[in-house]
Design an enzyme around this catalytic site. Structure first.
Site, PDB file in Angstrom:
ATOM      1  N   GLY A  11      16.420  44.479  60.063  1.00  0.00           N
ATOM      2  CA  GLY A  11      16.695  43.147  59.549  1.00  0.00           C
ATOM      3  C   GLY A  11      15.989  42.063  60.332  1.00  0.00           C
ATOM      4  O   GLY A  11      15.296  42.308  61.325  1.00  0.00           O
ATOM      5  N   PHE A  12      16.176  40.856  59.895  1.00  0.00           N
ATOM      6  CA  PHE A  12      15.487  39.680  60.415  1.00  0.00           C
ATOM      7  C   PHE A  12      15.660  39.515  61.930  1.00  0.00           C
ATOM      8  O   PHE A  12      14.704  39.594  62.704  1.00  0.00           O
ATOM      9  CB  PHE A  12      16.012  38.461  59.648  1.00  0.00           C
ATOM     10  CG  PHE A  12      15.502  37.124  60.089  1.00  0.00           C
ATOM     11  CD1 PHE A  12      14.230  36.971  60.616  1.00  0.00           C
ATOM     12  CD2 PHE A  12      16.306  36.000  59.959  1.00  0.00           C
ATOM     13  CE1 PHE A  12      13.764  35.724  61.003  1.00  0.00           C
ATOM     14  CE2 PHE A  12      15.860  34.750  60.335  1.00  0.00           C
ATOM     15  CZ  PHE A  12      14.593  34.612  60.856  1.00  0.00           C
ATOM     16  N   ILE A  13      16.886  39.323  62.376  1.00  0.00           N
ATOM     17  CA  ILE A  13      17.142  39.035  63.786  1.00  0.00           C
ATOM     18  C   ILE A  13      17.001  40.287  64.636  1.00  0.00           C
ATOM     19  O   ILE A  13      16.420  40.252  65.735  1.00  0.00           O
ATOM     20  CB  ILE A  13      18.537  38.400  63.947  1.00  0.00           C
ATOM     21  CG1 ILE A  13      18.582  37.050  63.219  1.00  0.00           C
ATOM     22  CG2 ILE A  13      18.889  38.221  65.424  1.00  0.00           C
ATOM     23  CD1 ILE A  13      19.968  36.469  63.074  1.00  0.00           C
ATOM     24  N   TYR A 153      33.110  35.834  53.762  1.00  0.00           N
ATOM     25  CA  TYR A 153      32.138  36.189  54.806  1.00  0.00           C
ATOM     26  C   TYR A 153      32.589  35.633  56.154  1.00  0.00           C
ATOM     27  O   TYR A 153      32.667  36.354  57.153  1.00  0.00           O
ATOM     28  CB  TYR A 153      30.762  35.642  54.444  1.00  0.00           C
ATOM     29  CG  TYR A 153      29.792  35.613  55.594  1.00  0.00           C
ATOM     30  CD1 TYR A 153      29.285  36.793  56.140  1.00  0.00           C
ATOM     31  CD2 TYR A 153      29.362  34.399  56.130  1.00  0.00           C
ATOM     32  CE1 TYR A 153      28.392  36.765  57.206  1.00  0.00           C
ATOM     33  CE2 TYR A 153      28.465  34.361  57.185  1.00  0.00           C
ATOM     34  CZ  TYR A 153      27.987  35.545  57.718  1.00  0.00           C
ATOM     35  OH  TYR A 153      27.103  35.510  58.784  1.00  0.00           O
ATOM     36  N   LYS A 157      34.006  37.540  59.754  1.00  0.00           N
ATOM     37  CA  LYS A 157      33.435  37.307  61.081  1.00  0.00           C
ATOM     38  C   LYS A 157      34.497  36.801  62.059  1.00  0.00           C
ATOM     39  O   LYS A 157      34.514  37.166  63.243  1.00  0.00           O
ATOM     40  CB  LYS A 157      32.270  36.319  60.992  1.00  0.00           C
ATOM     41  CG  LYS A 157      31.038  36.884  60.314  1.00  0.00           C
ATOM     42  CD  LYS A 157      30.458  38.050  61.114  1.00  0.00           C
ATOM     43  CE  LYS A 157      29.143  38.531  60.589  1.00  0.00           C
ATOM     44  NZ  LYS A 157      28.563  39.619  61.406  1.00  0.00           N
TER      45      LYS A 157
END
Length: 336
Positions: A11-13, A153, A157
């Protein structure tokens, strides 16, 4: 050679963090489900790049697969775990909330159990600025209450933060939760606004601008973000003596547990961000102004003083510089 187990390396990060750690001599094992929430080809290419490094290995698997996750992690024997995988996206949580329950709750629980069983030296896990929910006092500070999430979401978290605190307390497991703000940069996710804006403008399609543009975000360049994570790896929280916590620190009085904002500490108007993209592209956007979307918030803005206190580091990439780098990557990757 220090070993770091990272979830979400395709993924991105996760991709950027893995690159940074490999460049500093770490050994990294990635664990990624390669889900089709967005373009799997982009994820596969990220892993192809990482696999060119001799100290990178990876497993494709879901966090919900506890047997596979436990076996792979036990074989690797990590010193540190960084948890970046999970079901992302504020808006998608309106359409498919169960995927967030499975990935962000069950998957995170499985990983915490792995960390407990392997007695890792430090587990770091991604949270989000979305947990601040309806809070209006800004910039957001880690020590303020975050009990009013506006999307499922964000709720998952926030649940992760509570789950992690209990494990830190019960098993003396050093745990750092980092709250990300609006992250952008090369290899960015196609569901994020910068990607959508650049793609649509280049194709001559309209871009959706919510709340008629009256929105503010703390845009954080991805290399700044992963530098903050890298430095926090070496800053594990320690259970305080006599429950005494330094002023301004989010350290728990009863556990080796801390929450840290990682943001640019600058509130940028969404329309200014769009104009910076237009300037870099040399092309005007067709703007479709829309009302605020359900679950969204008009502004996010990080107080990142705790990060600087702990690590001496402050994210500071200007949006024009960050947009230039993102657009350069986008044009090269998609040949536009």
């Amino acid at each position: 050679m220090r070993k770091v187990f990272i979830t979400g390396t395709a993924g991105f990060i996760g991709f950027h963090l893995a690159q940074l750690l490999l460049g500093e001599g770490f050994r990294v094992h990635g664990f990624d489900g390669m889900t089709d929430y967005y373009d799997v080809t982009l994820k596969q290419k990220n892993h192809q790049v990482l696999r060119q490094h001799p100290n990178f290995t990876a497993t494709q698997g879901m966090l919900e697969d506890n047997e596979l996750l436990s076996t792979i992690a036990a074989d690797f024997k990590p010193d540190v775990i960084v948890h970046l995988a999970g079901q992302a996206g504020v808006r998608y949580s309106l359409e498919n909330p169960r995927s967030y329950l499975d990935s962000n709750i069950v998957g995170t629980f499985n990983l915490m159990e792995v960390a407990r069983q392997l007695e890792v030296g430090h587990i770091l896990m991604a949270s989000t600025s979305s947990v601040y929910g309806s809070n209006e006092e800004m910039p957001f500070v880690e020590t303020e209450k975050a009990d009013t999430p506006l999307t499922f979401y964000a709720a998952t978290k926030k649940a992760n933060e509570a789950m992690a605190h209990s494990y830190a307390h019960l098993w003396n497991l050093p745990t750092t939760m980092f709250r990300f703000f609006t992250v952008y940069g090369p290899n960015g996710r196609p569901d994020l606004a910068p990607f959508k804006f650049v793609d649509a403008i280049l194709d001559g399609r309209p871009i959706d601008i919510y709340n008629h543009g009256d929105m503010y975000r703390d845009f954080t360049y991805v290399t700044d973000l992963v530098r903050g994570i890298r430095l926090l790896i070496d800053t594990p929280p320690v259970r305080p003596d006599n429950r005494e916590v330094p002023e301004g620190d989010s350290l728990s009085p009863v556990a080796p547990y801390r929450i840290v904002n990682i943001g640019n500490s600058e509130k940028v108007r969404l329309l200014d961000f769009v104009e910076a993209i237009e300037e870099e592209l040399g092309q005007k956007a067709i703007r479709n102004y829309m009302p605020m979307q359900l679950g969204d918030v008009p502004a996010t803005w990080a107080n990142a003083e705790l990060l600087r206190t702990l690590t001496g580091y402050k994210p500071q990439t200007d949006i024009k510089v960050g947009i230039r780098e993102f657009v350069a990557w986008f044009r090269e990757y998609y040949a536009k």
